[in-house]
Write an enzyme that holds these catalytic residues in place. Structure first.
Site, mmCIF file in Angstrom:
data_model
loop_
_atom_site.group_PDB
_atom_site.id
_atom_site.type_symbol
_atom_site.label_atom_id
_atom_site.label_comp_id
_atom_site.label_asym_id
_atom_site.label_seq_id
_atom_site.Cartn_x
_atom_site.Cartn_y
_atom_site.Cartn_z
ATOM 1 N N GLU A 153 -2.883 -6.935 7.337
ATOM 2 C CA GLU A 153 -1.303 -7.078 8.288
ATOM 3 C C GLU A 153 -1.423 -7.828 9.311
ATOM 4 O O GLU A 153 -1.641 -8.619 9.975
ATOM 5 C CB GLU A 153 -0.999 -5.305 7.890
ATOM 6 C CG GLU A 153 0.357 -4.677 9.372
ATOM 7 C CD GLU A 153 1.198 -4.913 8.957
ATOM 8 O OE1 GLU A 153 1.525 -5.773 8.802
ATOM 9 O OE2 GLU A 153 1.482 -3.702 8.312
ATOM 10 N N HIS A 207 1.105 -1.312 0.043
ATOM 11 C CA HIS A 207 -0.007 -0.224 0.130
ATOM 12 C C HIS A 207 0.662 0.890 0.101
ATOM 13 O O HIS A 207 2.161 1.131 0.516
ATOM 14 C CB HIS A 207 -1.373 -0.077 1.384
ATOM 15 C CG HIS A 207 -0.165 0.346 2.641
ATOM 16 N ND1 HIS A 207 0.319 1.276 2.967
ATOM 17 C CD2 HIS A 207 0.255 -1.250 3.101
ATOM 18 C CE1 HIS A 207 1.127 0.740 4.005
ATOM 19 N NE2 HIS A 207 0.901 -0.684 4.249
#
Length: 219
Positions: free
Chosen positions: A92, A12
């Site tokens: 994550e 990201h």
């Protein structure tokens, strides 16, 4: 089995947490947005991805975090070209309770000394835990290659540690090799390319910050 010609892994763009880690005291990790810089990074990466894919179809798997969804949207891929799935196993690493900023910083120091693969954050995950769920995702991914409409391109929009662990699992890297590598930068990508010999290679390596220190022979 129609394996894809390319598997593209993208981290990201810069998030609010990358720019200011005090935001974790107020917002949950999964809800953090891209910064203006992060959005610009994702737009720039999108230009390269559109050139890479051309008009070919793409199977997309996106981590369920806001910053990964925003990163994917900024790529500007043709909606008719992509098939998108949210994939929780690409999320994550869970770092536990972020309300105590000093405790988190102390745990990060412990992790750096103990090792990113084995250290488990209090109420969170270790790198080894993420490795296990990435392995489970890979089993699902391989099964998807068996479908008749499996595209030649796969795009994973995820996180830096998850990218390294995906490659560790795919290429059978040792723990020592994993520990020697740095995360890619925000909105950076790596491509697994299928060769004529039926094997995948990484288009470029991850930066290495130290020489691997294995306990024994591997490979």
């Amino acid at each position: 089995m129609a394996r894809p010609r390319r598997i593209v892994l993208v981290r990201h763009g810069e998030s609010e947490g990358n720019a200011d880690d005090t935001v974790y005291e107020r917002e949950p990790d999964h809800a953090l947005r891209l910064t203006e810089k992060g959005r610009a990074q994702a737009v720039e990466t999108g230009v390269r991805l559109r050139e890479l894919f051309g008009g070919e179809p793409v199977s997309v798997f996106v981590s369920p975090y806001r910053r990964t969804h925003e990163t994917f949207e900024a790529f500007g891929l043709d909606p008719g070209q992509v098939r998108i799935r949210e994939e929780p196993r690409l999320r994550e690493q869970d770092w536990g309770n972020w309300q105590d900023r000093e405790d988190v910083r102390l745990q990060k120091a412990y992790r750096d000394a103990y090792g990113h693969f084995f250290y488990r954050f209090a109420q969170g995950e270790s790198g080894a835990d993420v490795y296990d769920r990435v392995g489970a995702f890979l089993e699902s991914l391989h099964r998807s290659f068996e479908t008749p409409d499996s595209p030649e391109n796969v795009l994973l929009v995820t996180h830096g540690l998850t990218m390294r662990l995906f490659c560790m699992r795919w290429f059978h890297w040792s723990v020592a090799e994993f520990e020697s590598l740095s995360n890619p930068g925000n909105a950076e990508y790596r491509i697994l390319l299928l060769g004529d010999d039926g094997r995948y290679t990484l288009d470029r390596p991850f930066a290495q910050w130290r020489v691997p220190e294995p306990y024994g022979r591997t490979g």
